[in-house]
Structure formats: C-alpha cells, structure tokens
Design a protein around this motif. Structure first.
Motif, PDB file in Angstrom:
ATOM      1  N   ARG A  33       0.830  -1.209   0.000  1.00  0.00           N
ATOM      2  CA  ARG A  33       0.000   0.000   0.000  1.00  0.00           C
ATOM      3  C   ARG A  33       0.863   1.257   0.000  1.00  0.00           C
ATOM      4  O   ARG A  33       0.565   2.236  -0.686  1.00  0.00           O
ATOM      5  N   ALA A  34       1.940   1.230   0.780  1.00  0.00           N
ATOM      6  CA  ALA A  34       2.854   2.366   0.806  1.00  0.00           C
ATOM      7  C   ALA A  34       3.510   2.538  -0.566  1.00  0.00           C
ATOM      8  O   ALA A  34       3.652   3.661  -1.050  1.00  0.00           O
ATOM      9  N   TYR A  35       3.871   1.431  -1.197  1.00  0.00           N
ATOM     10  CA  TYR A  35       4.467   1.488  -2.539  1.00  0.00           C
ATOM     11  C   TYR A  35       3.519   2.181  -3.514  1.00  0.00           C
ATOM     12  O   TYR A  35       3.920   3.078  -4.249  1.00  0.00           O
ATOM     13  N   ARG A  36       2.263   1.744  -3.521  1.00  0.00           N
ATOM     14  CA  ARG A  36       1.279   2.348  -4.444  1.00  0.00           C
ATOM     15  C   ARG A  36       1.141   3.843  -4.191  1.00  0.00           C
ATOM     16  O   ARG A  36       1.063   4.634  -5.130  1.00  0.00           O
ATOM     17  N   SER A  37       1.136   4.232  -2.939  1.00  0.00           N
ATOM     18  CA  SER A  37       0.996   5.637  -2.593  1.00  0.00           C
ATOM     19  C   SER A  37       2.224   6.435  -3.038  1.00  0.00           C
ATOM     20  O   SER A  37       2.100   7.503  -3.640  1.00  0.00           O
ATOM     21  N   VAL A  38       3.419   5.920  -2.764  1.00  0.00           N
ATOM     22  CA  VAL A  38       4.657   6.586  -3.172  1.00  0.00           C
ATOM     23  C   VAL A  38       4.741   6.649  -4.687  1.00  0.00           C
ATOM     24  O   VAL A  38       5.072   7.689  -5.259  1.00  0.00           O
ATOM     25  N   ALA A  57      11.029  -0.788   6.626  1.00  0.00           N
ATOM     26  CA  ALA A  57      10.212  -1.772   7.350  1.00  0.00           C
ATOM     27  C   ALA A  57      11.085  -2.700   8.190  1.00  0.00           C
ATOM     28  O   ALA A  57      10.736  -3.037   9.322  1.00  0.00           O
ATOM     29  N   ARG A  58      12.219  -3.099   7.663  1.00  0.00           N
ATOM     30  CA  ARG A  58      13.113  -3.985   8.421  1.00  0.00           C
ATOM     31  C   ARG A  58      13.738  -3.280   9.618  1.00  0.00           C
ATOM     32  O   ARG A  58      14.174  -3.936  10.552  1.00  0.00           O
ATOM     33  N   ASP A  59      13.758  -1.967   9.577  1.00  0.00           N
ATOM     34  CA  ASP A  59      14.240  -1.208  10.730  1.00  0.00           C
ATOM     35  C   ASP A  59      13.162  -1.078  11.803  1.00  0.00           C
ATOM     36  O   ASP A  59      13.375  -0.428  12.817  1.00  0.00           O
ATOM     37  N   GLY A  60      11.999  -1.670  11.550  1.00  0.00           N
ATOM     38  CA  GLY A  60      10.947  -1.705  12.560  1.00  0.00           C
ATOM     39  C   GLY A  60       9.773  -0.786  12.305  1.00  0.00           C
ATOM     40  O   GLY A  60       8.832  -0.752  13.084  1.00  0.00           O
ATOM     41  N   VAL A  61       9.806  -0.029  11.212  1.00  0.00           N
ATOM     42  CA  VAL A  61       8.701   0.874  10.899  1.00  0.00           C
ATOM     43  C   VAL A  61       7.721   0.143   9.995  1.00  0.00           C
ATOM     44  O   VAL A  61       8.071  -0.271   8.903  1.00  0.00           O
ATOM     45  N   ILE A  62       6.497  -0.003  10.453  1.00  0.00           N
ATOM     46  CA  ILE A  62       5.514  -0.687   9.617  1.00  0.00           C
ATOM     47  C   ILE A  62       4.189   0.085   9.583  1.00  0.00           C
ATOM     48  O   ILE A  62       3.139  -0.429   9.274  1.00  0.00           O
ATOM     49  N   ASP A  63       4.283   1.360   9.865  1.00  0.00           N
ATOM     50  CA  ASP A  63       3.148   2.268   9.772  1.00  0.00           C
ATOM     51  C   ASP A  63       3.097   2.825   8.350  1.00  0.00           C
ATOM     52  O   ASP A  63       4.103   3.330   7.837  1.00  0.00           O
ATOM     53  N   LEU A  64       1.940   2.741   7.706  1.00  0.00           N
ATOM     54  CA  LEU A  64       1.784   3.138   6.313  1.00  0.00           C
ATOM     55  C   LEU A  64       2.263   4.568   6.049  1.00  0.00           C
ATOM     56  O   LEU A  64       3.055   4.806   5.136  1.00  0.00           O
ATOM     57  N   GLU A  65       1.813   5.507   6.829  1.00  0.00           N
ATOM     58  CA  GLU A  65       2.175   6.909   6.602  1.00  0.00           C
ATOM     59  C   GLU A  65       3.667   7.160   6.815  1.00  0.00           C
ATOM     60  O   GLU A  65       4.280   7.909   6.062  1.00  0.00           O
TER      61      GLU A  65
END
Length: 75
Positions: free
Chosen positions: A18-23, A54-62
């Motif tokens: 979803r983040a990919y599509r938005s970016v 994401a691998r650094d621990g961030v998995i929030d879409l925004e």
C-alpha cells in the motif's frame, strides 16, 4: 556489531504494498515517467527503500510513505 533486522511478516507486506502504491502515485505524477527503463529503476529503488525502512521496525503506512518519499526525492 550490526543489530538484527526485523523479519517482515505477510501482513506487513500488505502495508508495504500500500505504501508502494501511494509513493509510486506521487512520484509518477511529479516525474511524468515515460521511459520504461527509468520507471523500472525508480520502482526498484522505491521497493528497496520501503523494505529497508520496514526492516528497521517501521511498519506504519504513513511513516513508510513519508520516509521513502523523503529519501527518493532527496536523491
């Protein structure tokens, strides 16, 4: 010593997608990509950055979206 990266779970992959599509929507609008090689290279770069964040621990879409856009538009 490097810290272990977070394993990405299938549900996380949906958020990354979803983040990919938005970016990609933002970048495609800003850059008006017409060269398929350039578009493919940029797409790969976006994917790599999203997975890195994401691998650094961030998995929030925004947050994924904003960090990736900041990195891609800066370079």
């Amino acid at each position: 010593m490097r810290s272990a990266k977070k394993h990405i779970h299938p549900i996380d992959m949906e958020i990354i997608y979803r983040a990919y599509r938005s970016v990609w929507t933002v970048l495609n609008h800003e850059k008006r990509l017409t060269d398929s090689d350039e578009a493919h290279e940029l797409s790969d770069k976006v994917t790599r950055k999203l997975v890195e964040v994401a691998r650094d621990g961030v998995i929030d879409l925004e947050t994924l979206r904003e960090r990736t856009l900041a990195e891609i538009t800066r370079s």
